[in-house]
Design a protein around this motif. Structure first.
Motif, mmCIF file in Angstrom:
data_model
loop_
_atom_site.group_PDB
_atom_site.id
_atom_site.type_symbol
_atom_site.label_atom_id
_atom_site.label_comp_id
_atom_site.label_asym_id
_atom_site.label_seq_id
_atom_site.Cartn_x
_atom_site.Cartn_y
_atom_site.Cartn_z
ATOM 1 N N HIS A 1 -1.176 3.911 10.808
ATOM 2 C CA HIS A 1 0.228 3.514 10.920
ATOM 3 C C HIS A 1 0.556 2.597 9.744
ATOM 4 O O HIS A 1 -0.056 1.548 9.602
ATOM 5 C CB HIS A 1 0.452 2.786 12.238
ATOM 6 C CG HIS A 1 1.884 2.590 12.592
ATOM 7 N ND1 HIS A 1 2.282 2.265 13.856
ATOM 8 C CD2 HIS A 1 3.029 2.673 11.877
ATOM 9 C CE1 HIS A 1 3.594 2.146 13.900
ATOM 10 N NE2 HIS A 1 4.066 2.385 12.704
ATOM 11 N N LEU A 2 1.515 3.016 8.938
ATOM 12 C CA LEU A 2 1.909 2.221 7.777
ATOM 13 C C LEU A 2 3.319 1.692 7.967
ATOM 14 O O LEU A 2 4.167 2.361 8.551
ATOM 15 C CB LEU A 2 1.848 3.063 6.505
ATOM 16 C CG LEU A 2 0.501 3.700 6.175
ATOM 17 C CD1 LEU A 2 0.634 4.594 4.951
ATOM 18 C CD2 LEU A 2 -0.551 2.633 5.956
ATOM 19 N N GLU B 1 -6.858 6.233 6.792
ATOM 20 C CA GLU B 1 -7.587 4.979 6.986
ATOM 21 C C GLU B 1 -6.919 4.062 8.007
ATOM 22 O O GLU B 1 -7.585 3.469 8.857
ATOM 23 C CB GLU B 1 -7.737 4.242 5.656
ATOM 24 C CG GLU B 1 -8.575 2.990 5.768
ATOM 25 C CD GLU B 1 -8.869 2.341 4.418
ATOM 26 O OE1 GLU B 1 -9.376 1.206 4.429
ATOM 27 O OE2 GLU B 1 -8.603 2.963 3.365
ATOM 28 N N TYR B 2 -5.592 3.919 7.932
ATOM 29 C CA TYR B 2 -4.901 2.930 8.756
ATOM 30 C C TYR B 2 -4.106 3.526 9.918
ATOM 31 O O TYR B 2 -3.770 2.808 10.853
ATOM 32 C CB TYR B 2 -3.979 2.073 7.886
ATOM 33 C CG TYR B 2 -4.738 1.320 6.837
ATOM 34 C CD1 TYR B 2 -5.526 0.218 7.180
ATOM 35 C CD2 TYR B 2 -4.715 1.728 5.511
ATOM 36 C CE1 TYR B 2 -6.241 -0.466 6.220
ATOM 37 C CE2 TYR B 2 -5.436 1.045 4.540
ATOM 38 C CZ TYR B 2 -6.197 -0.043 4.902
ATOM 39 O OH TYR B 2 -6.912 -0.713 3.953
ATOM 40 N N CYS C 1 2.176 5.047 0.692
ATOM 41 C CA CYS C 1 2.041 5.983 1.807
ATOM 42 C C CYS C 1 1.413 7.267 1.269
ATOM 43 O O CYS C 1 2.088 8.096 0.663
ATOM 44 C CB CYS C 1 3.405 6.263 2.430
ATOM 45 S SG CYS C 1 3.297 7.305 3.898
ATOM 46 N N SER D 1 -4.254 6.670 2.829
ATOM 47 C CA SER D 1 -3.909 5.430 3.537
ATOM 48 C C SER D 1 -3.548 5.712 4.996
ATOM 49 O O SER D 1 -3.873 4.925 5.877
ATOM 50 C CB SER D 1 -2.791 4.678 2.813
ATOM 51 O OG SER D 1 -1.626 5.446 2.725
ATOM 52 N N MET E 1 0.839 -1.167 0.000
ATOM 53 C CA MET E 1 0.000 0.000 0.000
ATOM 54 C C MET E 1 0.897 1.247 0.000
ATOM 55 O O MET E 1 1.808 1.343 0.811
ATOM 56 C CB MET E 1 -0.874 -0.024 1.246
ATOM 57 C CG MET E 1 -1.526 1.283 1.535
ATOM 58 S SD MET E 1 -2.881 1.148 2.675
ATOM 59 C CE MET E 1 -3.760 -0.214 2.019
#
Length: 137
Positions: free
Chosen positions: A13-14, A10-11, A3, A7, A1
């Motif tokens: 922490h990537l 939504e998340y 950065c 994103s 995915m």
């Protein structure tokens, strides 16, 4: 995915990989921290110390806060590229520096003595990098 703002929203922490200036591909992470108060929002990009170990990059030399001008300059370049598409009011570079200062405290001026690196906007699309110039944090 990738950065992206979406994103991160939504998340939160990537985790992914990044190529260090040494050419080594290592794990990294990026986390958005929403302030909700006067502290503002923070975007933390990091490379774990274990990843630096695995890549053979020295990250500790006995001082409390290790400095690497190569890594700092590389991170400043990432920050400058980010600024082009997502302007920010302050960027700080160093070991565990999130929340250590804020743009309103600096009032648009780089500290003369710097134990961490600063990315400070100077106008709408000019970003000034103040590299570390002292041994202490």
């Amino acid at each position: 995915m990738p950065c992206t703002v979406g994103s991160l929203t939504e998340y939160g922490h990537l985790r992914g990989q990044v190529r260090l200036p040494t050419g080594h591909l290592v794990v990294c992470g990026c986390v958005a921290i929403r302030g909700g108060d006067d502290s503002g929002d923070w975007l933390d990009f990091y490379v774990p110390l274990g990843a630096l170990d695995h890549a053979g990059v020295a990250h500790w030399d006995g001082r409390p806060f290790f400095r690497s001008s190569v890594l700092d300059d590389w991170l400043a370049t990432i920050g400058a590229e980010t600024f082009k598409s997502a302007p920010f009011s302050l960027g700080v570079i160093g070991f565990e520096v999130s929340g250590c200062t804020n743009a309103s405290t600096l009032r648009g001026k780089l500290p003369q003595t710097r134990g961490i690196g600063y990315l400070l906007p100077q106008g709408d699309d000019v970003l000034r990098y103040g590299a570390v110039n002292t041994e202490s944090f």
